[in-house]
Design a protein around this motif. Sequence first.
Motif, PDB file in Angstrom:
ATOM      1  N   LYS A  34      -6.377   1.675   0.525  1.00 20.40           N
ATOM      2  CA  LYS A  34      -6.189   0.255   0.206  1.00 20.40           C
ATOM      3  C   LYS A  34      -7.335  -0.254  -0.677  1.00 20.40           C
ATOM      4  CE  LYS A  34      -5.320  -4.182   2.400  1.00 20.40           C
ATOM      5  NZ  LYS A  34      -5.080  -4.878   3.659  1.00 20.40           N
ATOM      6  N   GLU A  35      -8.553   0.155  -0.351  1.00 20.26           N
ATOM      7  CA  GLU A  35      -9.707  -0.254  -1.151  1.00 20.26           C
ATOM      8  C   GLU A  35      -9.621   0.310  -2.567  1.00 20.26           C
ATOM      9  OE1 GLU A  35     -13.100   0.939   1.174  1.00 20.26           O
ATOM     10  OE2 GLU A  35     -12.581  -0.470   2.775  1.00 20.26           O
ATOM     11  N   LEU A  36      -9.172   1.553  -2.697  1.00 21.96           N
ATOM     12  CA  LEU A  36      -9.015   2.154  -4.022  1.00 21.96           C
ATOM     13  C   LEU A  36      -7.978   1.399  -4.844  1.00 21.96           C
ATOM     14  CD1 LEU A  36      -9.091   5.912  -3.001  1.00 21.96           C
ATOM     15  CD2 LEU A  36     -10.786   4.735  -4.436  1.00 21.96           C
ATOM     16  N   GLN A  37      -6.880   1.019  -4.219  1.00 21.44           N
ATOM     17  CA  GLN A  37      -5.820   0.272  -4.908  1.00 21.44           C
ATOM     18  C   GLN A  37      -6.374  -1.047  -5.440  1.00 21.44           C
ATOM     19  OE1 GLN A  37      -2.266  -0.255  -2.588  1.00 21.44           O
ATOM     20  NE2 GLN A  37      -1.380  -1.731  -4.005  1.00 21.44           N
ATOM     21  N   GLY A  38      -7.233  -1.697  -4.674  1.00 27.19           N
ATOM     22  CA  GLY A  38      -7.816  -2.968  -5.098  1.00 27.19           C
ATOM     23  C   GLY A  38      -8.944  -2.821  -6.101  1.00 27.19           C
ATOM     24  N   GLN A  49       0.809  -1.221   0.000  1.00 24.62           N
ATOM     25  CA  GLN A  49       0.000   0.000   0.000  1.00 24.62           C
ATOM     26  C   GLN A  49       0.844   1.273   0.000  1.00 24.62           C
ATOM     27  OE1 GLN A  49      -2.565   0.285   3.389  1.00 24.62           O
ATOM     28  NE2 GLN A  49      -3.690   2.006   2.551  1.00 24.62           N
ATOM     29  N   GLU A  50       1.839   1.341   0.845  1.00 24.53           N
ATOM     30  CA  GLU A  50       2.672   2.540   0.937  1.00 24.53           C
ATOM     31  C   GLU A  50       3.440   2.782  -0.361  1.00 24.53           C
ATOM     32  OE1 GLU A  50       6.097   4.478   3.853  1.00 24.53           O
ATOM     33  OE2 GLU A  50       5.435   2.418   4.179  1.00 24.53           O
ATOM     34  N   SER A  51       4.029   1.732  -0.922  1.00 26.34           N
ATOM     35  CA  SER A  51       4.785   1.869  -2.172  1.00 26.34           C
ATOM     36  C   SER A  51       3.883   2.304  -3.322  1.00 26.34           C
ATOM     37  CB  SER A  51       5.475   0.556  -2.532  1.00 26.34           C
ATOM     38  OG  SER A  51       6.418   0.210  -1.557  1.00 26.34           O
ATOM     39  N   PHE A  52       2.669   1.752  -3.370  1.00 26.88           N
ATOM     40  CA  PHE A  52       1.748   2.125  -4.434  1.00 26.88           C
ATOM     41  C   PHE A  52       1.330   3.587  -4.289  1.00 26.88           C
ATOM     42  CE2 PHE A  52      -2.438   2.314  -6.544  1.00 26.88           C
ATOM     43  CZ  PHE A  52      -2.049   1.918  -7.806  1.00 26.88           C
TER      44      PHE A  52
END
Length: 109
Positions: A73-77, A17-20
């Motif tokens: 996190k939800e947005l990344q997924g 999450q942090e890296s993304f």
Amino acid sequence: MNTSGMLRGYLARVMDQESFFFHVINCMEKQLSDWGSDTMLLFNWANESENVSGFFIIDGFSYSFHFDKQSLKELQGRSPYALDRVLWEALIQDGFILKESGYIDKAFM
């Protein structure tokens, strides 16, 4: 700015999450630079905090954002460009005017 949807999809799946988040912020800074904007970004990603806040200074104007890490996190997924879109929308809400680019097109598909 040139961006690959296939590569971004891969990064969204494999990066933590942090890296993304850092990757997305770097893409935004690159886009702003490509538009000729003088840009500085300050943000706080403290591991002990459940929130991320910060602001862009773009051509002398300040644009703030504040999100909880669970939402990020939800947005990344959800989709490879969902986080980008939400961050750009936060800038727009504070009065920033977007210009055209392929990257912006992908973020707002």
